[in-house]
Enzyme design. Sequence first.
Site, PDB file in Angstrom:
ATOM      1  N   ASP A 336      26.242  32.242 -11.004  1.00  0.00           N
ATOM      2  CA  ASP A 336      25.558  33.409 -11.551  1.00  0.00           C
ATOM      3  C   ASP A 336      24.970  33.041 -12.918  1.00  0.00           C
ATOM      4  O   ASP A 336      25.164  31.942 -13.427  1.00  0.00           O
ATOM      5  CB  ASP A 336      26.541  34.583 -11.652  1.00  0.00           C
ATOM      6  CG  ASP A 336      25.864  35.935 -11.492  1.00  0.00           C
ATOM      7  OD1 ASP A 336      24.664  36.038 -11.817  1.00  0.00           O
ATOM      8  OD2 ASP A 336      26.526  36.891 -11.048  1.00  0.00           O
ATOM      9  N   GLU A 536      25.996  46.087 -14.233  1.00  0.00           N
ATOM     10  CA  GLU A 536      27.030  45.119 -14.598  1.00  0.00           C
ATOM     11  C   GLU A 536      27.980  45.667 -15.658  1.00  0.00           C
ATOM     12  O   GLU A 536      28.356  46.842 -15.632  1.00  0.00           O
ATOM     13  CB  GLU A 536      26.371  43.798 -15.023  1.00  0.00           C
ATOM     14  CG  GLU A 536      25.595  43.159 -13.876  1.00  0.00           C
ATOM     15  CD  GLU A 536      25.172  41.737 -14.148  1.00  0.00           C
ATOM     16  OE1 GLU A 536      26.018  40.929 -14.576  1.00  0.00           O
ATOM     17  OE2 GLU A 536      23.995  41.409 -13.913  1.00  0.00           O
TER      18      GLU A 536
END
Length: 853
Positions: A336, A536
């Site tokens: 990521d 997030e």
Amino acid sequence: MRAELQRGARAVLFASTALAAACGHPPLPPVAAAAVAAPDDARVHPALWPDHPAAALDRDPALEARITALMAGMSLDEKIGQMIQGDISTITPEDLRAYPLGSVLAGGNSGPGGNDRAPPAQWLALADAFWRVSTEARPGHTPVPVMFGIDAIHGNNNLIGATLFPHNIGLGATRDPELVRRIGAATAREVAAVGLDWSFAPTLAVVRDDRWGRAYESYSEDPDLVRDYAAAIVEGLQGRYGSAGFMDATRTIASAKHYLGDGGTDGGIDQGDNRADEAELIRIDNAGYPPALAAGSLTVMASFSSWRGEKLAGSRDLLTTILKQRMGFAGIVVSDWNAHSQIPGCTKESCAAAFNAGIDMAMAADGWRGLYTNTLEQARHGEIPAARIDDAVRRILRVKLLAGLFDKGAPSRRPLAGHDDELGSPAHRALAREAARESLVLLKNNERLLPLRPQQRVLVAGDAADDVARQAGGWTLSWQGTGNTRADFPQATTILDGIRAAVHEAGGEVEYSADGRYATKPDVAIVVYGELPYAEFQGDLDTLEYQAGDKRDLALLRRLRDAGIPVVSVFLSGRPLWVNPEINASQAFVAAWLPGSEGAAIADLLFRDRQGRIAHDFRGRLPSSWPRSAAQTVLNRGDPGYDPLFSFGYGLRDADTASVPMLSEASGVPASALVNRSNYYARGRSTPPWQLRARDAGGAVDLQASQQTTPQGRLQVRSTDAGAQEDAKSLRWRGDGEAAVYVEGPPTDLRRQANGDMVLRLEYRVDAAPDAPVRLHLGCGESCGATLDATALFAQAPPGVWRTARIKLACFAAAGADLAKVERPFELSTAGRFALSFTELQLDSNPGDGFCP
């Protein structure tokens, strides 16, 4: 216990093998356990995990021979380049000549030429430009097409005009894998239309704590439901593995993510630590991966998070021993956004440990240049073995060949390229409307208020009723879904649009008033409200109470109810939240999740047709349990003591006569914790009820988007990275007049905090020293406040270094501020040139270094 684990593992293996057969994949030969035996110091037991459920991506001898021939002509420099991915905000096509990277991505706020609102033609042109340089014939270069990735997680959501489907939590409420498959196929077409290759989807997390800021990216708290969807969404995006349509010109590469355990972190903390034992990790968190791999997912994205203290991007046990060897995955493992930098001993520009653990491609968003240089040196010196490099490059080339990138030609020459009519096409919008309609969950319908007769006088209220950005949520044009206006959604419909159409067609009347004030008393009120967009870690919560400390929506509901008006609540959220007071104030309550661009779908269920018939019934069922209290944060079907307000699978139908009684309005959280009065700015956003703003002589702006300026341009503000993606703000004063950044909220009594010697803690970095006085102000209303001279604090700080300042609250009291009614706990202003970044701003205890500037 060991016998029980083995029985569980056999059950998982049986399920994955059965799924592979059901999907039409050939049976995969078992591999002896010894072949994947864990090293002596491993923390995993491979025999407990599914045995080779992955599709046979590496079983084609002709394809493997082609890969071998390509690799024979590649230099070490080119091989290392294939293993690194850069973000288009920091890399240009021309850079690929010196740095032959194998992939680029457009992160949540990235766009062609720095414009994340760029039209489709610019996206296609940029994809073409990268492809041309990567495939051009030049001395010492092996032409290998670059792979362009994007976060298309609820449609091609980076593109203006694209269809926005409901976020995954809403799709989980539909209980319809075939619908999910069709959505994947539609999304793939919209990605292909702008020449891009790779979608960073699907998210296969099993959310266990709804405080998690990515809860809406999970289909469900239930591993069985996630398992049911995994193959469908992968096949929707890529096509059916082994068929003629697999990865044809209408498809996009999928990425099963975030491997592994991101939905089960302790405390619901994004990028946190999953403390589950191995059996629970297999049973819950791994549920979606065997079917996704069996369906042929070409890539897997490793999580930011940790398992029992070890970062996934650095876990050889889980990436290599389990995913690649035991489960037989032969595609790309990608990390990521700068996740490798979180591995102990690593930085975003150097991390041999990630590649040695099993990462094949590092998403080095802004550190790609340094990572390329350092990784090349590590390879030359044997710190990363040649065999590991060759394995990674073989996997990358395998995916590129299976995806047809060597054969499809330039992005602009592919069949769907330039077909802007694919974006938001009538067929895709109809599918999104169907999905939004199917996702709605009716939690309360006392006296069977719904569906309404459309011939009535209807009041529509709430600040989310006419706001596409609110109903679309995060990951919409921008990373956080903030900074969007109606003009950014040219084909979308709001919830208000749908209500107006339904009511006007039947001869009724609609009055819209965001604050609920009406000219004529209505027959019924529909109030649309809910969470602001987030993504997030910026969406992480401390409790599950909706709008703790800011009860304007509740006050509106109660005012209408007390006026004798039947109230329908349409609640927009990315997760179940404690809303008992709001449910009590409503006769009907609809959990609408984040329905996407087709807000008109909500009216399909709120109203009968003009003849009084019910065209569409509520069908959605809760994909995650609804909390009884704000403290009931870990609440999942099958847990000991399971006692939700509404159970997993709950959802009323129009014909149901069940009545929801008055609910307890005790949140279950101590009153002192209900309002976050001490945390003003953290994780890249202000904390409700506080709002971060900026002003100059032309007025003030709320700082919600990733890039903004004050009305006269004197202060430029943009999001930047400190410890994580966009967790800080960068401020640049132009120097032609006073401008300020400040935090503002409801009056708060800070006298006790001052008496307790508390400090205002600021984590900051001076980027350019001030050339004029800098003032730090605390405000307490008109003609009330105190200003401190902070010039020396910032002028003496070494540029480019993160520092902590702790300013005593007592300093402001001594300077004349009334701390009983603080509305502006922080304001920083100057008329000169000055550049500063900051990442945290909060009240804190004084460890002894608090001071007065």
